[in-house]
Design a protein around this motif. Structure first.
Motif, PDB file in Angstrom:
ATOM      1  N   SER A 221       0.818  -1.172  -0.019  1.00 49.77           N
ATOM      2  CA  SER A 221       0.082   0.002   0.036  1.00 49.77           C
ATOM      3  C   SER A 221       0.864   1.189   0.043  1.00 49.77           C
ATOM      4  N   ALA A 222       0.497   2.298  -0.683  1.00 53.88           N
ATOM      5  CA  ALA A 222       1.239   3.551  -0.517  1.00 53.88           C
ATOM      6  C   ALA A 222       0.072   4.758  -0.715  1.00 53.88           C
ATOM      7  N   ASN A 325       0.411   7.045   7.482  1.00 52.80           N
ATOM      8  CA  ASN A 325       1.121   6.436   8.742  1.00 52.80           C
ATOM      9  C   ASN A 325       1.601   5.093   7.984  1.00 52.80           C
ATOM     10  N   GLN A 326       3.018   5.118   7.922  1.00 48.81           N
ATOM     11  CA  GLN A 326       3.579   3.800   7.295  1.00 48.81           C
ATOM     12  C   GLN A 326       3.769   2.756   7.969  1.00 48.81           C
ATOM     13  N   ASN A 327       3.555   2.928   9.460  1.00 52.23           N
ATOM     14  CA  ASN A 327       3.716   1.688  10.256  1.00 52.23           C
ATOM     15  C   ASN A 327       2.515   0.829  10.208  1.00 52.23           C
ATOM     16  N   ILE A 328       1.395   1.242   9.460  1.00 50.50           N
ATOM     17  CA  ILE A 328       0.388   0.369   9.217  1.00 50.50           C
ATOM     18  C   ILE A 328       0.532  -0.265   8.101  1.00 50.50           C
ATOM     19  N   ASP A 329       0.277  -1.703   8.004  1.00 56.95           N
ATOM     20  CA  ASP A 329       0.845  -2.588   7.058  1.00 56.95           C
ATOM     21  C   ASP A 329      -0.433  -2.673   5.965  1.00 56.95           C
ATOM     22  N   PRO A 330      -0.317  -3.119   4.597  1.00 48.96           N
ATOM     23  CA  PRO A 330      -1.402  -3.348   3.661  1.00 48.96           C
ATOM     24  C   PRO A 330      -2.495  -4.106   4.244  1.00 48.96           C
TER      25      PRO A 330
END
Length: 343
Positions: A221-222, A325-330
């Motif tokens: 995800s991005a 928040n890139q600490n949340i995964d796809p």
């Protein structure tokens, strides 16, 4: 796209072309014509997979709609001519309303057979099937057009410019995400030849990424609001078709999805899923293709749809991920299992 959006688009297109002749009847006719291609959903093609992959077929083909618009215009002009409407203007309205329907569907992930009967599923996959930012300007314009008829064509034209600009933005956004994805896949050493990128529901900020890699696929995800360009992925088991022979319906399904399928066994059932449509853990189209008999041998049967769309997404986490928040995964969990190429 959803029926409300297609009706709104049809009404706005009709209003813009009608000009000073725009009124409530023109808007209604445009809305009805705008949803006409989707009436193919009432046709049964014999099984659940065929019903899925043959939707948006002949009724969405430019090679069908253009001749049909000529025929419909001739019939109206011949048997119930409209005062002040030339054949050319009537045909232009009908043809434009009809063909903008599949052209809008072309921007979604589902796939549209624009050239039926010539095979091919075309998809830009830059907008979700429901996106309020696309639909709202059209609905507002129609509302104003019903109140201020003299300015109806102007309202409709402005709305079409705004909504079309939003489609253009969706392509720009996807290109940004695609470049970040390719850079990250190169750094991680993950193959890039089977890549699918699509927006998550109701927005063009957060994007879902699927990469095929043999019996594995990578879920990523991005968000355009991410501070780091890095795209992180989680490996998922993709499985494979376990039988020596591939049934025709599965071949059709593979063509429709461009190979973006997963295979899993649940009890005695062999289930094949479209990896493109839906969210992780909540895929929209899953079909049972085979079942084990008493001798534990697979028996292929007519595919049947299983599951269905279930709203299981943690909206708070999805909003946080959208916000960067890139600490949340796809999968909308903790990203401790994610790949990383950061130093």
């Amino acid at each position: 796209m959803d029926s409300i959006t297609q009706a709104a688009l049809g009404a706005a297109v009709a209003g813009a072309i009608a000009g000073k002749r725009c009124n409530g009847k023109v808007l209604l006719a445009g809305a009805l014509l705008g949803t006409l291609p989707d009436l193919d959903v009432v046709i049964s093609y014999g099984d659940d997979v065929s019903n899925m992959i043959k939707h948006r077929g002949f009724s969405h083909s430019l090679l069908t709609l253009l001749p049909f618009s000529l025929l419909l215009s001739w019939l109206i002009n011949r048997f119930k001519p409209l005062a002040g409407w030339s054949f050319t203007r009537l045909w232009l309205l009908i043809a434009t309303v009809l063909i903008t329907h599949p052209l809008l569907d072309y921007f979604t992930s589902y796939g549209t057979q624009l050239t039926w009967p010539i095979p091919g599923y075309y998809s830009l996959s830059s907008i979700f099937i429901i996106d309020p930012l696309y639909t709202l300007p059209l609905l507002v314009a129609i509302g104003f057009s019903l109140v201020k008829r003299r300015q109806a064509a102007r309202f409709c034209s402005i709305a079409l410019i705004v909504s079309t600009a939003y489609l253009g933005w969706s392509l720009v956004a996807k290109q940004i995400i695609e470049q970040r994805t390719l850079d990250s896949l190169t750094a991680l050493g993950i193959p890039q030849d089977k890549l699918f990128i699509t927006p998550t529901p109701l927005n063009t900020i957060l994007w879902r990424i699927v990469v095929l890699d043999g019996d594995t696929y990578w879920e990523g995800s991005a968000s355009l609001l991410d501070k780091k360009r890095e795209v992180r992925f989680i490996p998922q088991e993709r499985g494979h078709w376990p039988l020596a022979e591939t049934p025709e319906r599965l071949k059709d399904f593979q063509a429709f999805t461009h190979g973006f399928l997963s295979y899993r066994v649940e009890g005695n059932k062999l289930i094949v899923s479209d990896l493109r449509l839906g969210m992780p853990g909540n895929l929209a189209f899953q079909f049972q293709f085979a079942e084990r008999d008493n001798d534990h041998q697979w028996v292929v049967h007519t595919p049947e749809r299983v599951g269905g769309i279930r709203v299981q997404t943690d909206l708070n986490k999805m909003i946080d991920r959208l916000a960067g928040n890139q600490n949340i995964d796809p999968l909308l969990g903790n990203c401790r299992l994610c790949t990383s190429h950061s130093p």
